[in-house]
Scaffold this active site. Structure first.
Site, PDB file in Angstrom:
ATOM      1  N   HIS A 130       0.971  -1.146  -0.037  1.00  0.00           N
ATOM      2  CA  HIS A 130       0.039   0.026   0.140  1.00  0.00           C
ATOM      3  C   HIS A 130       0.970   1.198   0.093  1.00  0.00           C
ATOM      4  O   HIS A 130       0.852   2.191  -0.705  1.00  0.00           O
ATOM      5  CB  HIS A 130      -0.919   0.127   1.237  1.00  0.00           C
ATOM      6  CG  HIS A 130      -2.066  -0.933   1.483  1.00  0.00           C
ATOM      7  ND1 HIS A 130      -2.160  -1.643   2.372  1.00  0.00           N
ATOM      8  CD2 HIS A 130      -2.904  -1.512   0.339  1.00  0.00           C
ATOM      9  CE1 HIS A 130      -3.097  -2.591   2.249  1.00  0.00           C
ATOM     10  NE2 HIS A 130      -3.589  -2.456   1.207  1.00  0.00           N
TER      11      HIS A 130
ATOM     12  N   LYS B  31     -17.335  -6.663   6.340  1.00  0.00           N
ATOM     13  CA  LYS B  31     -16.067  -7.341   6.611  1.00  0.00           C
ATOM     14  C   LYS B  31     -15.865  -7.395   8.088  1.00  0.00           C
ATOM     15  O   LYS B  31     -16.314  -6.616   8.945  1.00  0.00           O
ATOM     16  CB  LYS B  31     -15.042  -6.679   6.016  1.00  0.00           C
ATOM     17  CG  LYS B  31     -14.928  -6.917   4.405  1.00  0.00           C
ATOM     18  CD  LYS B  31     -13.392  -6.314   4.031  1.00  0.00           C
ATOM     19  CE  LYS B  31     -13.458  -6.660   2.498  1.00  0.00           C
ATOM     20  NZ  LYS B  31     -12.315  -6.081   1.760  1.00  0.00           N
TER      21      LYS B  31
ATOM     22  N   ARG C  47      -2.405  -6.030  -8.579  1.00  0.00           N
ATOM     23  CA  ARG C  47      -1.370  -6.806  -8.133  1.00  0.00           C
ATOM     24  C   ARG C  47      -1.092  -8.065  -9.312  1.00  0.00           C
ATOM     25  O   ARG C  47      -0.087  -8.410  -9.703  1.00  0.00           O
ATOM     26  CB  ARG C  47      -1.583  -7.674  -6.838  1.00  0.00           C
ATOM     27  CG  ARG C  47      -1.206  -6.878  -5.815  1.00  0.00           C
ATOM     28  CD  ARG C  47      -1.808  -7.290  -4.448  1.00  0.00           C
ATOM     29  NE  ARG C  47      -3.356  -7.271  -4.385  1.00  0.00           N
ATOM     30  CZ  ARG C  47      -3.946  -7.401  -3.391  1.00  0.00           C
ATOM     31  NH1 ARG C  47      -3.342  -7.773  -2.170  1.00  0.00           N
ATOM     32  NH2 ARG C  47      -5.189  -7.277  -3.479  1.00  0.00           N
TER      33      ARG C  47
ATOM     34  N   SER D  19      -3.018  -7.697   3.104  1.00  0.00           N
ATOM     35  CA  SER D  19      -3.290  -7.428   4.513  1.00  0.00           C
ATOM     36  C   SER D  19      -3.473  -8.861   5.030  1.00  0.00           C
ATOM     37  O   SER D  19      -3.310  -9.116   6.129  1.00  0.00           O
ATOM     38  CB  SER D  19      -4.309  -6.547   4.648  1.00  0.00           C
ATOM     39  OG  SER D  19      -4.006  -5.205   4.251  1.00  0.00           O
TER      40      SER D  19
END
Ligand code: ADP
Length: 163
Positions: free
Chosen positions: A17, A41, A90, A128
């Site tokens: 990040h 979440k 990514r 993460s």
């Protein structure tokens, strides 16, 4: 003035990040890192904790600020007069979801464009979730996150073990 918003969960912020933040900050007059308050979440860190960790990590970059937001990203961006949303890509696995999000956001708010930055190869595997999984089983996460985040993750898991 070119204002961009970099939205995400940042649970917690990783060196991947931070790489995107530094690069996006160079391209805009102002970059707002926006932590999504997402009740769907189940984050490890509270929104306040995530904002604080990001603020510590971004303290040396003068044109970066950190805020939390609720609701639609485009509405938040508009309220801050931003015209760009920044996202990191990514791998192809990110692509499907990201293109759908970008197209939806553009349909909702044509004045705001999504800009994708390709992740540096160095961090292309990093998420993460991986950081949390590694820490949960006692692995060294210092390669993936800054020292303040490493300490916060360790403390969080120590707390959770007590409960
Ligand atoms: P979200 O839940 O919105 O995907 P994340 O915090 O996981 O939130 O990610 C926020 C943004 O950062 C996304 O655009 C994601 O693709 C990007 N990102 C996540 N990990 C990395 C990384 N290792 N390198 C570059 N960008 C990343």
């Amino acid at each position: 003035m070119a204002i961009a918003v970099y939205p995400g969960s940042f649970d917690p912020v990783t060196k991947g990040h931070l790489d995107i933040i530094k690069r996006a900050a160079r391209m805009h007059d102002k970059l707002i890192v926006a932590v999504l308050i997402n009740s769907a979440k189940h984050p490890l860190f509270t929104v306040e904790e995530r904002v604080k960790l990001l603020q510590e990590c971004c303290a040396g970059i003068p044109n970066v600020t950190v805020e939390s937001f609720d609701g639609l990203t485009v509405n938040f961006a508009k309220s801050r007069h931003a015209t760009v949303l920044v996202r990191g890509l990514r791998a192809v696995t990110d692509f499907d979801n990201e293109i759908q999000l970008a197209q939806t956001n553009h349909a909702l708010m044509p004045g705001i464009d999504t800009m994708f930055l390709a992740t540096s190869i160095r961090w292309s595997y990093l998420s993460s979730t991986i950081v949390k999984e590694a820490a949960r089983y006692g692995s060294d996460i210092s390669k993936f996150v800054t020292p303040n985040v490493e300490a916060a993750v360790k403390e969080k898991f120590a707390q959770l073990q007590k409960t």
